[in-house]
Design a protein around this motif. Sequence first.
Motif, PDB file in Angstrom:
ATOM      1  N   LYS A 549       0.834  -1.202   0.000  1.00 33.18           N
ATOM      2  CA  LYS A 549       0.000   0.000   0.000  1.00 33.18           C
ATOM      3  C   LYS A 549       0.873   1.259   0.000  1.00 33.18           C
ATOM      4  O   LYS A 549       0.687   2.164  -0.822  1.00 33.18           O
ATOM      5  N   GLN A 550       1.840   1.310   0.921  1.00 32.30           N
ATOM      6  CA  GLN A 550       2.706   2.491   1.002  1.00 32.30           C
ATOM      7  C   GLN A 550       3.583   2.624  -0.238  1.00 32.30           C
ATOM      8  O   GLN A 550       3.777   3.728  -0.758  1.00 32.30           O
ATOM      9  N   LEU A 551       4.110   1.523  -0.726  1.00 32.85           N
ATOM     10  CA  LEU A 551       4.947   1.564  -1.921  1.00 32.85           C
ATOM     11  C   LEU A 551       4.138   2.042  -3.124  1.00 32.85           C
ATOM     12  O   LEU A 551       4.603   2.859  -3.926  1.00 32.85           O
ATOM     13  N   GLY A 552       2.902   1.548  -3.255  1.00 37.26           N
ATOM     14  CA  GLY A 552       2.041   1.966  -4.362  1.00 37.26           C
ATOM     15  C   GLY A 552       1.757   3.453  -4.332  1.00 37.26           C
ATOM     16  O   GLY A 552       1.741   4.121  -5.374  1.00 37.26           O
ATOM     17  N   GLU A 553       1.524   3.967  -3.140  1.00 37.45           N
ATOM     18  CA  GLU A 553       1.252   5.408  -3.023  1.00 37.45           C
ATOM     19  C   GLU A 553       2.476   6.241  -3.429  1.00 37.45           C
ATOM     20  O   GLU A 553       2.344   7.276  -4.088  1.00 37.45           O
ATOM     21  N   ILE A 554       3.666   5.770  -3.060  1.00 40.08           N
ATOM     22  CA  ILE A 554       4.895   6.489  -3.434  1.00 40.08           C
ATOM     23  C   ILE A 554       5.074   6.463  -4.956  1.00 40.08           C
ATOM     24  O   ILE A 554       5.328   7.501  -5.591  1.00 40.08           O
ATOM     25  N   LYS A 558       2.569   9.768  -5.589  1.00 43.74           N
ATOM     26  CA  LYS A 558       3.549  10.839  -5.395  1.00 43.74           C
ATOM     27  C   LYS A 558       4.409  11.063  -6.637  1.00 43.74           C
ATOM     28  O   LYS A 558       4.594  12.196  -7.087  1.00 43.74           O
ATOM     29  N   LEU A 559       4.944   9.956  -7.229  1.00 40.25           N
ATOM     30  CA  LEU A 559       5.867  10.083  -8.358  1.00 40.25           C
ATOM     31  C   LEU A 559       5.181   9.945  -9.713  1.00 40.25           C
ATOM     32  O   LEU A 559       5.812  10.146 -10.749  1.00 40.25           O
ATOM     33  N   HIS A 560       3.892   9.556  -9.698  1.00 44.35           N
ATOM     34  CA  HIS A 560       3.085   9.465 -10.927  1.00 44.35           C
ATOM     35  C   HIS A 560       3.716   8.562 -11.984  1.00 44.35           C
ATOM     36  O   HIS A 560       3.721   8.875 -13.176  1.00 44.35           O
ATOM     37  N   TYR A 585      13.137   3.504 -14.418  1.00 44.30           N
ATOM     38  CA  TYR A 585      12.958   4.242 -13.167  1.00 44.30           C
ATOM     39  C   TYR A 585      13.874   3.626 -12.102  1.00 44.30           C
ATOM     40  O   TYR A 585      13.618   2.506 -11.626  1.00 44.30           O
ATOM     41  N   PRO A 586      14.933   4.318 -11.727  1.00 45.24           N
ATOM     42  CA  PRO A 586      15.903   3.783 -10.761  1.00 45.24           C
ATOM     43  C   PRO A 586      15.269   3.305  -9.460  1.00 45.24           C
ATOM     44  O   PRO A 586      15.712   2.313  -8.883  1.00 45.24           O
TER      45      PRO A 586
END
Length: 891
Positions: A549-554, A558-560, A585-586
């Motif tokens: 969940k948190q990784l998906g949001e980032i 956030k990074l689109h 994407y690094p």
Amino acid sequence: MSGKILLIDGHSILNRAFYGVPPLTSSSGVPTGGVYGFMNIMYKIIEQENPTHIAVAFDRHEPTFRHEMYPAYKGTRKPMPEELRAQVPILKELLAASGITVLEIPGFEADDIIGTLSKRCAGDGMSVIILSGDRDLFQLVSDSVTQLIPKTKNGVTTTEIYTPEKMQEVYGVTPQEFIDVKALQGDSSDNVPGVPGVGEKTAQALIAQFHSLEGIRDNIDSVTPTRAKNAISENFDTALLCRRLVTISLEAPIENSVEDMLTGNLYTPEAYEILGRLELKKLMKKFTDSGFVQSADGRAAAQAGGGITLPASDLHTATGMDIAEVDGIFAAAAGKKTAIALEEVFGERSLLLTSDGKTVYNIKIAWAVDDEYISEKLGALAAAGAPVVVNGLARLLREFDIAPSPVWFDTEIAAYLLSPLSSTYNYEDIARDHLGGLVLPSRAEIFDKKSGVKDGSPQLTDYLCHSVTVLYAAAEPLTERLKAEGVYGLFTDVEMPTAFALYEMERAGVRVNREELAAYGRSLGTAIDALEKEIYELAGEEFNINSPKQLGEILFEKLHLPGSKKTKSGYSTAADVLEKLRGDYPLVDKVLQYRTYAKLKSTYADGLAAFISEDERIHGHFLQTVTATGRISSADPNLQNIPVREELGREIRKVFIPADGCVFIDADYSQIELRVLAHLSGDERLMRAYGQAEDIHALTASEVFKVPLDSVTSSQRRAAKAVNFGIVYGESAFGLSEGLGISRKEANEYIAEYFRTYPGVKAFQEKQVLDAKNHGYVTTILGRRRPVPELKSANYMQRQFGERVAMNSPVQGSAADIMKLAMLAVTRALKDGGYSSRVVLQIHDELLLEVPAAEVEAVTRLLRETMTGVIKLGVPLEVGIETGSSWFETK
């Protein structure tokens, strides 16, 4: 006539059950989900309504009187999926075996049969319950006739009850008026046209207002909206035709009397036998729960249909304190067919033994009768030459040291060969599948906390007896089936010896450098910490990297980043989603690397340490009855899944080391599956290439990319290698394009060019799919069968998977069989030659041996000669052999 009759719309309920239950098939590939769902629904309604009479009506394939009126009737209906169609005769057979009347009449539909019976029974004063999901039958509802519409969700069936009051509440019309509603709105499923432009709501409103088609016609000027008025005026004759089509006949020529439909005992031996054949254990349990079929002593169940009966067993307990008593038990069994089982009950281990199928000895393993004693007695029992039947020889070998012998008969391995798609082969599975559908409680059921089983209770006595009497009784029918299906030789000459060979590997184990493993874990921890910091820096904040969940949001909020897939729980961060973003994407690259290192640390660096024994070796388990193709699998820990792609993953192999004074020799079959494919397909070009020891990947690259053989680049060879192995696994253009990072069009071109180069492979694969469709299974070189029930699925993706299985199972399975032959031949050759060398691991196509330094040269020669000559194929087998002071060095 008083009473209540249940009238079931056969196809309607079967269809609902089929789509409402996850796909089920028996181990022989027979689809069973629809039958299972139907019977579950029927049993529930019977329990709920307690009918005195039951009948099930079915449609027939012939045209009905409605087709004479309107040839296009049902003309747009899709054909029934083959795996559903196959269940219709099975269901009819099961219903008839249960004593339930099955009705079908040429020229009439099930609706007409139900309508006629409902009129007849209601007229005789009976209550009528109609079970159907078809709303056409609403017209039959009356004060005496109720319709139930079943709904199944998450395996739970509920019903909607329709009475005249319910009809008025839901539709605003009476049951008879509902006929005219259907006439106006039509029925797309039956291709009844209705009046163009008049939908369900309008039809209901008009009939609620004017009560009939004629009422609408006589008041046409009052009809609103205008569009409906004009449509009905212009199509009134069509509406009348539609009414005739949707009106259920109440005069179907039913020859059966209502008395024929009287409900008797549904739990008959004949029905029980059919359920056993279909492996529908949960339904069979309803029979045993109802007190079905028990022996004279009220304990031992019997086979349905009058076949094999387990006699009432006589259990004798030997305390294990009196060696003379136990000596006598074994002496009496010597030279007789004997079944044994090892059980642990309430903290005590027992060896159960029977040599007549009736008298069962419960030998408790105590201080006098210990493991060494049991090992000696089992060895003597085998030496006497009569069959010794067990279920799970591997488990027995892990407890007792037993020498290999041809007299051992493992019912688990036999059942696995006959039904490789099953998940378990316990004694209750053996009873159900090979003793005519005999249903016995599992160990889990016996010892469930709710069962209240105590030491000495009848249920426990039954269980202990059945654990060996089932094996004793099943050995003969299993043998007959193995012979009938052409796999008895595979069982006796390959699978049973393999059980002993695998145990030898387990007992030997593989040595692990504990310090090196700890150092490896520390290096991974350092790498993980460094990756964490890099990830936080790229993300611009700290977060839980392990939280999807948190990784998906980032990543996606956030990074689109592109390619997001939103689910109920948030954005998907599954591997397939992130792999598409790799390289661009690094942050994604770092996350994937983090996951790899975290997996390595938890599964291997930390996980393997827990399995190191006092002798500094890991003694894992090798599993023989798990994969459908015959491949051996590994567990506790899984040593076959040691990573090889990632450099840091390969490092784990450094911790596996040989005993002092020894080295490892790794013998790996070269491209065995491609060689098997060449042999099975007989493709001339492929066979010639292997016969002349050509580089098959370079050769394929030359043909696919249209370049001279000596001009093939490393990247072209890599792509050709992916194509070669992709073809073996029946990989699609989509899968190949994903793997190579190329377009679907390019992947299709690669595959097409491959088949132009090797046309025999294409012909072979097409034949395998056709054979699987015709016979239900494919076979390996040694005759191992792999059922392919997926080909009968109504689901396109499942059928595609089935085609891939049909293509690759003969290849993979044959390679697995050859590997087993090689392992057996090498083990035998080492023993016959008096070598101290031993096989310590078997990993797919390779054997890892621990070899004293003085034996390296001789064992290397033995391996090459033995493994290349273990079977004669149309192309030569090649073995790559490497030596090293660790497993890492051999690769």
